[in-house]
Write an enzyme that holds these catalytic residues in place. Sequence first.
Site, PDB file in Angstrom:
ATOM      1  N   GLY A  60       0.906  -1.175   0.102  1.00  0.00           N
ATOM      2  CA  GLY A  60       0.085   0.095   0.080  1.00  0.00           C
ATOM      3  C   GLY A  60       0.769   1.199   0.000  1.00  0.00           C
ATOM      4  N   GLN A  65       3.522   9.791   1.029  1.00  0.00           N
ATOM      5  CA  GLN A  65       4.732   9.077   1.303  1.00  0.00           C
ATOM      6  C   GLN A  65       5.624   9.569   0.324  1.00  0.00           C
ATOM      7  OE1 GLN A  65       2.572   5.040   2.315  1.00  0.00           O
ATOM      8  NE2 GLN A  65       4.480   5.131   3.391  1.00  0.00           N
ATOM      9  N   CYS A 108       5.889  -0.185   7.754  1.00  0.00           N
ATOM     10  CA  CYS A 108       5.721   0.921   6.926  1.00  0.00           C
ATOM     11  C   CYS A 108       6.787   1.431   6.277  1.00  0.00           C
ATOM     12  CB  CYS A 108       5.080   1.998   7.873  1.00  0.00           C
ATOM     13  SG  CYS A 108       4.690   3.886   7.088  1.00  0.00           S
ATOM     14  N   LEU A 109       6.614   1.891   4.783  1.00  0.00           N
ATOM     15  CA  LEU A 109       7.703   2.053   4.039  1.00  0.00           C
ATOM     16  C   LEU A 109       8.506   3.460   4.514  1.00  0.00           C
ATOM     17  CD1 LEU A 109       6.083   1.345   0.450  1.00  0.00           C
ATOM     18  CD2 LEU A 109       8.012  -0.044   1.612  1.00  0.00           C
ATOM     19  N   HIS A 150      -4.260   1.738   7.763  1.00  0.00           N
ATOM     20  CA  HIS A 150      -2.910   2.235   7.837  1.00  0.00           C
ATOM     21  C   HIS A 150      -2.858   3.350   6.760  1.00  0.00           C
ATOM     22  CE1 HIS A 150       1.469   1.234   7.810  1.00  0.00           C
ATOM     23  NE2 HIS A 150       1.459   1.927   6.925  1.00  0.00           N
ATOM     24  N   GLU A 151      -3.382   3.062   5.750  1.00  0.00           N
ATOM     25  CA  GLU A 151      -3.041   4.087   4.696  1.00  0.00           C
ATOM     26  C   GLU A 151      -4.081   5.476   4.858  1.00  0.00           C
ATOM     27  OE1 GLU A 151      -0.709   3.733   2.660  1.00  0.00           O
ATOM     28  OE2 GLU A 151      -0.539   1.520   3.039  1.00  0.00           O
ATOM     29  N   HIS A 154      -2.501   7.630   7.162  1.00  0.00           N
ATOM     30  CA  HIS A 154      -1.313   8.679   6.601  1.00  0.00           C
ATOM     31  C   HIS A 154      -1.919   9.750   6.055  1.00  0.00           C
ATOM     32  CE1 HIS A 154       2.534   6.132   6.431  1.00  0.00           C
ATOM     33  NE2 HIS A 154       2.084   5.255   5.853  1.00  0.00           N
TER      34      HIS A 154
END
Length: 185
Positions: A60, A65, A108-109, A150-151, A154
Amino acid sequence: MPFDPFAPKDYVRAMALRPILVLPEPLLRKVSDPVPEVDAAVRALVDDMFETMYEAPGIGLAAIQIGVPKRIVTIDLARKEEPPARQVFINPEIVWASEDLSSYEEGCLSIPSLYEEVERPARIRVRYRDVDGKPQEIEADGLLATCLQHEIDHLEGKLFVDRLSRLKRERALKRWQKARRENDA
Ligand code: GNR
Ligand code: NI
């Protein structure tokens, strides 16, 4: 001007790999803006997001990001051996969440190599626009429910570590920063 076949063309635009922002980048804390219209520029950004997400690799990605504060999420939960299954969520809103929670080990990236168990509602209903700008609603459970939450976090400038207890968060981030320092050194 004579015809120059090598001149840059503005009608074909290559996708672009974009750098992924990593903590403590302050942009990651910004609340993203709604997308007023799903136009060609939004679709070009979505293509960049998929390219960047696949390369990372991640399941995702939120636009913030890659430094773009717009309410756009890309997800692909297909396994390596399966064909790609792109999902795009524009202006996603959680309209219902189950009382029952489920726990999943998240990463998480933007906090690479940190993994912690996070508890969230097990099922959610999400209203959003798809990549054609069409209003949609989806009920999600399992990994999709986890990933969407999660997204969507963000988009509010929230990261999964914010969902941990203060003690767990501080320990996790200390460990992460120490590992980063040792890797850079
Ligand atoms: O690639 C990712 N994996 C993942 C695993 C568990 C829960 C959430 C995620 S999302 C993450 C990519 C990312 O940072 N998206 O914002
Ligand atoms: Ni993330």
